[in-house]
Write a protein that holds these residues in place. Structure first.
Motif, mmCIF file in Angstrom:
data_model
loop_
_atom_site.group_PDB
_atom_site.id
_atom_site.type_symbol
_atom_site.label_atom_id
_atom_site.label_comp_id
_atom_site.label_asym_id
_atom_site.label_seq_id
_atom_site.Cartn_x
_atom_site.Cartn_y
_atom_site.Cartn_z
ATOM 1 N N ASP A 136 7.795 3.655 -45.505
ATOM 2 C CA ASP A 136 7.572 2.224 -45.272
ATOM 3 C C ASP A 136 6.566 1.959 -44.159
ATOM 4 N N ARG A 137 6.564 2.782 -43.124
ATOM 5 C CA ARG A 137 5.581 2.584 -42.044
ATOM 6 C C ARG A 137 4.168 2.911 -42.515
ATOM 7 N N GLU A 138 4.053 3.982 -43.323
ATOM 8 C CA GLU A 138 2.733 4.366 -43.845
ATOM 9 C C GLU A 138 2.211 3.306 -44.809
ATOM 10 N N ARG A 185 1.029 0.357 -42.800
ATOM 11 C CA ARG A 185 -0.260 0.637 -42.171
ATOM 12 C C ARG A 185 -1.401 0.491 -43.168
#
Length: 74
Positions: free
Chosen positions: A56-58, A61
Motif C-alpha cells: 500500500d505504501r509503494e 508513492r
C-alpha cells in the motif's frame, strides 16, 4: 482478465492462460502439481513481486508521483 496480466508475469510469478481455455488451465494445474520446484519458485517470486509492487505504501508513492508528473499539452 482485467488486471491479472499486470499483476502476474507469465512463467516468472505465475502461469497465465487465456480465459476459457480449459485445456491450458488443466495443463497449468498439472504443472504446479507435478513440478514442486516450479510451484515453489513461482510462489516465492510471486510473493516477492507483490510485496515490491503492490504494498500500500509503494502504490501510494506511485500514485502520488503520477499525480505530480507534468502533463504534456494535447
Amino acid at each position: 482478465v482485467f488486471a491479472i496480466p499486470e499483476a502476474l508475469i507469465d512463467g516468472e510469478t505465475g502461469l497465465l492462460i487465456e480465459a476459457g481455455d480449459d485445456a491450458a488451465l488443466a495443463r497449468s494445474i498439472l504443472a504446479y502439481k507435478n513440478d514442486r520446484e516450479l510451484a515453489c519458485r513461482l510462489a516465492a517470486s510471486g510473493s516477492a513481486y507483490v510485496r515490491a509492487n503492490f504494498d500500500d505504501r509503494e502504490v501510494a508513492r506511485k500514485v502520488l508521483a503520477a499525480y505530480l508528473r507534468p502533463v504534456a499539452p494535447a
